[in-house]
Scaffold this active site. Structure first.
Site, PDB file in Angstrom:
ATOM      1  N   ASP A   1      41.637 -10.716   0.920  1.00  0.00           N
ATOM      2  CA  ASP A   1      42.751  -9.983   1.525  1.00  0.00           C
ATOM      3  C   ASP A   1      44.048 -10.153   0.730  1.00  0.00           C
ATOM      4  O   ASP A   1      45.011  -9.411   0.950  1.00  0.00           O
ATOM      5  CB  ASP A   1      43.007 -10.468   2.959  1.00  0.00           C
ATOM      6  CG  ASP A   1      41.908 -10.028   3.909  1.00  0.00           C
ATOM      7  OD1 ASP A   1      41.335  -8.949   3.673  1.00  0.00           O
ATOM      8  OD2 ASP A   1      41.617 -10.765   4.864  1.00  0.00           O
TER       9      ASP A   1
ATOM     10  N   ASP B   1      43.348 -12.746   6.438  1.00  0.00           N
ATOM     11  CA  ASP B   1      43.071 -14.175   6.495  1.00  0.00           C
ATOM     12  C   ASP B   1      42.164 -14.664   5.382  1.00  0.00           C
ATOM     13  O   ASP B   1      42.060 -15.862   5.141  1.00  0.00           O
ATOM     14  CB  ASP B   1      42.443 -14.542   7.844  1.00  0.00           C
ATOM     15  CG  ASP B   1      41.122 -13.819   8.090  1.00  0.00           C
ATOM     16  OD1 ASP B   1      40.723 -12.987   7.237  1.00  0.00           O
ATOM     17  OD2 ASP B   1      40.487 -14.086   9.124  1.00  0.00           O
TER      18      ASP B   1
ATOM     19  N   ASP C   1      44.149  -6.741  11.842  1.00  0.00           N
ATOM     20  CA  ASP C   1      42.748  -7.080  12.026  1.00  0.00           C
ATOM     21  C   ASP C   1      42.484  -7.167  13.526  1.00  0.00           C
ATOM     22  O   ASP C   1      43.404  -7.050  14.335  1.00  0.00           O
ATOM     23  CB  ASP C   1      42.450  -8.411  11.337  1.00  0.00           C
ATOM     24  CG  ASP C   1      40.962  -8.600  11.071  1.00  0.00           C
ATOM     25  OD1 ASP C   1      40.168  -7.776  11.546  1.00  0.00           O
ATOM     26  OD2 ASP C   1      40.611  -9.581  10.400  1.00  0.00           O
TER      27      ASP C   1
END
Length: 892
Positions: A628, A624, A329
């Protein structure tokens, strides 16, 4: 207050009266403190642990330990009591190391639990506080939000689209919708819609609940008490070691049968035949292997922990070194995740201050839409008296409001909240419904492209809605493009007047949003982590590709990716919408050719992880959020950021305590180091044992006396070689290991084909030299006890010197820094001390069956050790160093 109270069948009024609490304000601080003292912390009962006797007994399940036990019994029956004593010492050392390292592993997992300690937001004296979950007491009012773990058994008092994953109790993975309704007294747990239970996970929505049971009184606590469950994971590496140990046990069995058959044919005495069999059996067994591997694993986990990563299972520690693709990310991993509100874009101005005009109106709307909250800490340091909790963007909004004199508390007092719509990554916006002066008004924050394309109105200079013209739309798009090119993050704010008393169902939300007016854009900056660029370069140099998967817009994603070195000039960013239109084959081609992917939804992350996995890649993926979790489970290494949700952490293998990408790099580097050190241990122990077996087998076949006794083999392998063996656990990672590609068999497999060839060649060359020395000593017609002493010295010197050559399989000995592993130098001193102690201390001479050699004899044997060192370097060059040099030439 026990779980038998049937809380699910009670009304909220009955509940409040029985628990002596206020469902709005919660308990007072003093009452909560008194209840905590009375009941104790909200923690699970500790499971029963194995006693010392059971722990010791478990160590005897190892085939290696079993061989040593049989050797003790056999030598005792032959009245070779000193041999039996030495083998018993070796046996106890092996068992003791197993017990010690089991304790080290337990401590590592205790550190993991401590690092993952959960927290809860509670209301006490009417104010929200973030407290440790262990401080919860019956009667507390707890705030529930998407992604958090339920910390106790609770009765719901308020819900907003709340769904809970109760698989920990029911085994069903589908989330259950919750409400505040009363259930029948006989209703099973899965039908108690007004209850949430400890150990379950909030999948979506929000709510409030009153605690009715804590610790051992909870449903999951009662199960823990009744079952005392244990989770003993066995990693593939440990399975391989056990398989090797079983093969050794089978080999020992065949050796014993062969020796007794040969002894019978030759008419040798039974005790002499049995003693020879014991010598070969002991020579075949790598006595220190199980303990040595456990040391490497434990130290590897501890080193990753010191780097800022918590390894949730040993599989991850083993797999990290083979990672070929990292899906990362952007926010919080490559950047610091500390959003700062930098500028305000309203219809008629762009301002860096929100003191007046459209900028102040824009910030006020954003504060009203924020779900973050401020906690006051009167006793804290000056810079920590006010702490803001919530998503990073919302924290920045609330802090900017406080600095500008727009207090969230004052806003909520003037405009009470009526309903909440929590931000959802798949929906791409969230909202708050408040009571305005005239009518309910909804304040919305979300993706700028979505709000800009959905709304038909815009707030003008006087604060009233007016049509959103193409000129105005172009103005906002240019502001968005400019901010994105600079790597800034942009959030849009909208307002829906006359919004009704509650939000409509999910499927009607876009139409609802279409009635709103765009207030403007908020531009945030997020500082790139200083270490990110170096960490990414290190991974790329090690052959691992780094891909960025983010929910941000393409321009921002690409700008950050170029700065940190993920993307090159001229590269484009693919969006999630573009990826969803591709077939799996087309998607794989795009993933192989590009590195930046923006506006990627969780479902696309899961698909990407699956496509890469099916293509044979070893994928490490960061995440997070709740959504996910499936992708984290699909990846070979799921990496959760420390500030992420409990759901993401539960699905992950590695938790980043400080969120930074450099922790992933350090963990993968440690994974390479761990695998390299395993190889050294395997090569060192198996090649020394192999040479000893060939030496003894040669003497037996030719009909010569035993060249070395069982006690001498044990002393050499375990007492002297053991020092050197454990020192490998502290070996640093040499550059040659990080230059190999992840798919290189030398990285992918611990006991690789090259390593097996190296073990066989080194063992064969060493045994040939040992046989030559043995035959030479026999030709001198020396007494057999003196010959066995000198052979004991030769084998010991071989073990000691070989360790230095095994420091790095891919680097020549003369290029290795001497002081890179101080433990190896200490091990050398310890091994030499024990060798000379056995040779010159009288009672040890008797124990090990040696005579005192001359200095000349020792000098000659040490010279042999140096020659053997040269042969090992030659073998390394043939199988490792030469191939690495060739690969570098080809790469150039």
């Amino acid at each position: 207050m026990l779980i038998s109270e049937n809380w699910h069948a009670r009304t909220l009024q009955e509940l409040a009266e029985h628990l002596r609490t206020n469902t709005q304000k919660g308990l007072t601080k003093s009452e909560a403190s008194d209840r905590l003292k009375e009941k104790g912390p909200n923690s699970m009962p500790s499971p029963e642990r194995d006693g010392v006797f059971m722990k010791v007994l478990k160590q005897f399940k190892s085939p290696i330990t079993l061989v040593l036990v049989l050797a003790v019994v056999a030598t005792t029956s032959l009245a070779h009591y000193t041999d039996a004593l030495v083998i018993t010492v070796a046996l106890l050392v092996n068992v003791g190391m197993g017990l010690l390292q089991e304790g080290r592993a337990s401590k590592a997992f205790e550190a993991l639990k401590k690092g993952e300690a959960q927290f809860a937001v509670v209301f006490r004296d009417g104010e929200p506080f973030k407290v440790s979950a262990e401080e919860l007491v019956v009667g507390d009012i707890v705030v529930l939000s998407a992604g958090s773990a339920v910390p106790a058994d609770m009765r719901l008092t308020e819900v907003h689209g709340l769904t809970v994953n109760e698989s920990a109790l029911s085994g069903e993975w589908l989330a259950v919708e919750k409400n505040t309704e009363v259930s029948g007294e006989e209703a099973p747990l899965v039908e108690r819609s007004g209850m949430v239970y400890a150990g379950t996970l909030v999948a979506s929505g929000a709510g409030r609940a009153v605690v009715v049971a804590t610790g051992g009184d909870t449903e999951i606590g009662r199960i823990a008490v009744e079952l005392g469950r244990k989770d003993e994971s066995v990693t593939p590496l440990m399975k391989d070691i056990r398989q090797v140990a079983r093969l050794i046990l089978v080999a020992v069995g065949f050796i014993m049968v062969g020796i007794f058959t040969l002894g019978t044919v030759r008419g040798l005495p039974f005790d002499e035949t049995l003693f020879t069999a014991i010598a070969l059996a002991v020579a075949s067994v790598p006595e220190g292997l199980p303990a040595a591997v456990t040391v490497v694993l434990a130290l590897g986990m501890e080193r990753i922990l010191k780097s800022g990563g918590l390894v949730r299972n040993l599989l991850a520690a083993e797999t990290l070194g083979t990672t070929s693709i990292i899906l990362t990310d952007k926010t919080g991993t490559l950047t610091e995740g500390r959003m700062t509100l930098e500028s305000y874009v309203s219809l008629h101005e762009t301002s860096e201050s929100a003191e007046k005009g459209g900028a102040r109106r824009l910030l006020t709307a954003a504060v009203l839409a924020s779900n973050a909250y401020v906690e006051e800490r009167p006793d804290a340091e000056a810079d920590e008296k006010l702490v803001v909790h919530g998503r990073p963007v919302e924290q920045a909004i609330v802090l900017a409001g406080l600095k500008t004199g727009i207090s969230q508390q004052a806003c909520l007092s003037a405009y009470p909240r009526l309903d909440e719509l929590h931000f959802d990554s798949s929906r791409r916006f969230g909202a708050m419904l408040v009571q305005n002066e005239k009518s309910p008004t909804a304040y919305v924050t979300g993706a700028p492209e979505l709000l800009l394309s959905t709304t038909a109105l815009v707030i003008g200079a006087e604060g009233h809605p007016e049509p959103l013209t193409e000129k105005a739309r172009t103005y906002f798009l240019r502001a968005l493009e400019t901010a994105a090119k600079d790597g800034k993050r942009v959030i849009a704010v909208a307002r829906v007047d006359e919004a009704g008393s509650s939000f409509p169902p999910e499927k009607e939300l876009l139409g609802y949003l279409g009635k709103g007016a765009l207030v403007g854009f908020l531009v945030f900056s997020d500082v790139i982590r200083e270490e990110a660029k170096v960490a990414i370069h290190d991974m790329q140099s090690a052959g691992a590709r780094v891909l960025m998967l983010t929910g941000d817009n393409p321009e921002t994603a690409l700008a950050i990716a170029k700065i940190v070195g993920i993307a090159e000039e001229g590269e484009r960013a693919y969006t999630g919408a573009e990826l969803s239109a591709l077939t799996d084959a087309e998607l794989l081609k795009v993933l192989n050719e590009h590195t930046v992917f923006s506006r990627v939804a969780p479902a696309e992350k899961l698909r990407i992880a699956n496509v890469l996995r099916d293509a044979g890649e070893v994928v490490a993926m960061t995440g997070d959020g709740v959504n996910d979790a499936p992708a984290l489970r699909a990846a070979a290494i799921g990496v959760a950021v420390g500030s992420g949700t409990d759901v993401a952490k539960e699905a992950s293998d590695l938790v980043l305590l400080d969120n930074g990408f450099s922790v992933i790099t350090a963990a993968i580097r440690e994974g390479r180091r761990l695998r390299e050190n395993f190889k050294k241990i395997f090569a060192y122990m198996l090649s020394t044992n192999f040479s000893e077996v060939i030496l003894i087998a040669f003497a037996l076949i030719v009909g010569l006396p035993l060249p070395i006794l069982p006690t001498q083999i044990l002393w050499s392998n375990l007492i002297e070689g053991g020092f050197m063996n454990f020192a490998f656990a502290f070996e640093p990672l040499y550059p040659s290991a990080m230059k190999r590609k992840p798919k290189d068999p030398e990285i992918a497999r611990v006991l690789s084909p090259k390593l097996i060839k190296l073990i066989v060649l080194v063992g064969s060359l060493t045994s040939a030299m040992l046989i030559g020395i043995y035959l030479f000593l026999l030709s001198l017609e020396l007494p057999i006890d003196e010959i066995q002493t000198l052979m004991f010295v030769a084998v010991s010197v071989n073990c000691i010197f070989m360790a230095f050559s095994m420091k790095s399989l891919g680097t020549p000995l003369w290029k290795l820094p001497l002081l890179s592993n101080k433990y190896l130098l200490l091990a050398l001193a310890g091994s030499m001390t024990f060798l000379f102690a056995a040779l010159y201390i009288p009672f040890l001479q008797v124990l090990v069956h040696v005579t005192e050699p001359t200095l000349l004899q020792l000098g000659v044997l040490f010279g042999f050790g140096l020659i053997n060192l040269a042969t090992i370097e030659l073998a390394k060059w043939l199988f490792f160093i030469r191939s690495e040099n060739e690969s570098r030439i080809l790469a150039v």
